[in-house]
Scaffold this active site. Structure first.
Site, PDB file in Angstrom:
ATOM      1  N   HIS A 186      -4.427  -0.729   5.231  1.00 42.05           N
ATOM      2  CA  HIS A 186      -4.200   0.857   4.830  1.00 42.05           C
ATOM      3  C   HIS A 186      -5.266   1.419   4.734  1.00 42.05           C
ATOM      4  O   HIS A 186      -5.801   2.795   3.925  1.00 42.05           O
ATOM      5  CB  HIS A 186      -3.777   0.947   3.499  1.00 42.05           C
ATOM      6  CG  HIS A 186      -2.688  -0.587   3.313  1.00 42.05           C
ATOM      7  ND1 HIS A 186      -1.457  -0.082   4.092  1.00 42.05           N
ATOM      8  CD2 HIS A 186      -1.812  -1.099   2.481  1.00 42.05           C
ATOM      9  CE1 HIS A 186      -0.885  -0.439   3.860  1.00 42.05           C
ATOM     10  NE2 HIS A 186      -0.892  -1.707   2.864  1.00 42.05           N
TER      11      HIS A 186
ATOM     12  N   HIS B 163       3.624   4.540  -0.270  1.00 39.71           N
ATOM     13  CA  HIS B 163       3.251   2.979  -0.966  1.00 39.71           C
ATOM     14  C   HIS B 163       4.136   3.221  -2.192  1.00 39.71           C
ATOM     15  O   HIS B 163       3.725   2.190  -3.017  1.00 39.71           O
ATOM     16  CB  HIS B 163       2.042   2.513  -0.746  1.00 39.71           C
ATOM     17  CG  HIS B 163       2.140   1.093  -0.305  1.00 39.71           C
ATOM     18  ND1 HIS B 163       3.038  -0.187  -1.223  1.00 39.71           N
ATOM     19  CD2 HIS B 163       1.308   0.248   0.186  1.00 39.71           C
ATOM     20  CE1 HIS B 163       2.311  -1.315  -0.643  1.00 39.71           C
ATOM     21  NE2 HIS B 163       1.515  -1.014   0.422  1.00 39.71           N
TER      22      HIS B 163
ATOM     23  N   GLU C 165       8.312   0.513   3.382  1.00 36.17           N
ATOM     24  CA  GLU C 165       7.041   1.866   4.159  1.00 36.17           C
ATOM     25  C   GLU C 165       7.216   1.762   5.613  1.00 36.17           C
ATOM     26  O   GLU C 165       6.949   0.850   6.174  1.00 36.17           O
ATOM     27  CB  GLU C 165       6.035   0.696   4.167  1.00 36.17           C
ATOM     28  CG  GLU C 165       5.599   0.782   2.153  1.00 36.17           C
ATOM     29  CD  GLU C 165       4.241  -0.236   2.970  1.00 36.17           C
ATOM     30  OE1 GLU C 165       2.921  -0.232   3.854  1.00 36.17           O
ATOM     31  OE2 GLU C 165       4.799  -1.808   2.435  1.00 36.17           O
TER      32      GLU C 165
HETATM   33  C1  GLA Z   1       1.842  -3.855   2.266  1.00 42.72           C
HETATM   34  C2  GLA Z   1       1.035  -4.792   3.245  1.00 42.72           C
HETATM   35  C3  GLA Z   1       0.834  -6.090   2.087  1.00 42.72           C
HETATM   36  C4  GLA Z   1      -0.340  -5.934   1.119  1.00 42.72           C
HETATM   37  C5  GLA Z   1       0.719  -4.519   0.317  1.00 42.72           C
HETATM   38  C6  GLA Z   1      -0.397  -3.870  -0.528  1.00 42.72           C
HETATM   39  O1  GLA Z   1       3.094  -3.753   1.944  1.00 42.72           O
HETATM   40  O2  GLA Z   1       1.812  -5.350   4.170  1.00 42.72           O
HETATM   41  O3  GLA Z   1       0.444  -7.215   2.131  1.00 42.72           O
HETATM   42  O4  GLA Z   1      -1.439  -5.464   1.231  1.00 42.72           O
HETATM   43  O5  GLA Z   1       0.771  -3.417   1.464  1.00 42.72           O
HETATM   44  O6  GLA Z   1      -0.896  -5.215  -1.812  1.00 42.72           O
END
Ligand code: GLA
Length: 380
Positions: A134, A207, A344
């Site tokens: 991220h 997110h 997402e």
């Molecule tokens: C995304 C990732 C997950 C996790 C979340 C945040 O969806 O794919 O593995 O890291 O973000 O916790």
């Protein structure tokens, strides 16, 4: 003689009602600004609440571009907030798993926290060891964005951010613009654009953690999910795609027909084990450019329905497997494991290291453009 007090009271009542409701008895659309908190350096953070004439309400902060709340009616018309989060800025500044935030410069993971572009290797923060997740340790979710209100029949909020060359290891000054707006058919529209002055990679997403029964209202295992995907990208034990596009047929990843999330979430399946549930990218069935239906989620109890439309090639289904009840959210509510799901929209994880995946490269003179709609309705 007329009762002066009565006339006055009536006028006052009309004024109060008139400020929130339009002539046809519908709520007025618009934008309201309020204080959300202060950064450590004193920078004020504001909350922008967008309302459409159907009464849908979305609040967004200029810290992290966070979607703080989405209020939509259930089958009975009762409004409820369907995203996890906090009542004030402090909650978002503390350690938390990207609730509602804008994610960049690269959403999801880049394997071994490095990639090569034009023969140069770029090293990124390995904040999800051994990978970069991220956008690194200070991704776009932790930045203060510049906000401009967009008034009019479809109230909107424009957020801009300049990510300087080298920030979190990524090349090029990246000018990012995100516009949140509310449509009359109860969609939160998110339009992303970006330009660069050096070759770079970009993958922007949001997110939000949804619970259609209302945040803090139990788990999402009975929510029925349809994902418009014949294939998904299987992962290794560190959640990096192997490069394969695998058919969903006969796997727990076949969501082509609506299926409760809980049915196969703990299946005896290696992919499910790696993700500790669902934490996978789906390859969307697309028939051309433009917005197309990616997913539909229904909560049979409240009747709320969420449809996701996107221009993107992929979508990450994450079922809140890492939530553990240690975070206290809005109104002090606890958010246990699997009390929310994320959808997402994105390019596939680790694309910069996977030449066979759709490219995430952006060059000077080009404009990155993606749109996602989160549309709400109710089922009978
Ligand atoms: C995304 C990732 C997950 C996790 C979340 C945040 O969806 O794919 O593995 O890291 O973000 O916790």
């Amino acid at each position: 003689m007329r009762c002066l007090t009565c006339t006055y009271s009536l006028l006052l009542a009309l004024a109060v009602v008139g400020s929130a409701w339009g002539a046809e008895g519908k709520p007025n659309s618009g934008i309201k600004r309020s204080t959300f908190g202060k950064m450590a350096d004193g920078k004020p953070i504001e909350l922008f609440t967008l309302t459409n004439s159907q009464g849908m309400r979305v609040a967004i902060a200029n810290y992290g571009g966070v979607v703080v709340s989405i209020v939509v009616p259930d089958r009975e018309g009762k409004p409820g907030d369907v995203v996890l989060g906090f009542d004030n800025l402090e909650g978002y500044l503390a350690k938390q798993p990207y609730f509602g935030a804008l994610i960049g410069r690269y959403g999801n993971r880049i394997g071994n926290a490095r990639f090569k572009l034009d023969g140069v290797e770029y090293k990124l923060p390995a904040n999800n060891s051994p990978n970069s997740l991220h956008g690194g340790t200070q991704g776009f979710d932790k930045r203060v964005w510049t906000a401009h209100e967009i008034p009019g029949p479809h109230p909107g909020l424009q957020l801009t951010y300049l990510s300087p060359d080298g920030e979190e290891g990524y090349p090029g000054n990246l000018h990012v613009k995100v516009v949140y707006s509310l449509t009359e058919d109860n969609a939160l529209r998110i339009e992303y654009t970006a330009t660069t002055d050096k070759d770079t990679v970009v993958n922007l997403t949001n997110h939000s953690y949804f619970n259609l029964a209302g945040e803090g209202n139990g788990d999402i295992l009975k929510h029925e999910v349809m994902i418009n995907a014949d294939r998904f990208t299987p992962i290794d034990s560190t959640l990096i795609p192997t490069g394969e596009l695998r058919k969903v047929d006969g796997t727990p990843f076949d969501f082509r027909k609506p299926t409760p999330l809980g049915t196969r979430i703990d299946a005896d399946n290696e992919q499910i084990k790696f993700g500790k549930g669902y934490d996978h990218n789906f390859v969307l069935n697309r028939t051309g450019p433009g917005l197309s239906l990616a997913a539909r989620v229904t909560d049979p109890v409240s009747g709320r329905v969420l449809e996701v439309f996107t221009t993107q090639p992929g979508i990450q289904l994450y079922t809140g497997n890492f939530l553990d009840g240690s975070i206290r959210g809005k109104g002090g509510k606890v958010y246990p494991r699997r009390s929310a799901f994320c959808l997402e929209t994105q390019h596939f994880p680790d694309s910069p290291n996977k030449p066979s995946f759709p490219s995430t490269e952006l060059k000077p003179g080009e404009t990155y453009r993606e749109t996602t709609d989160y549309r709400f309705s109710v089922s009978k």
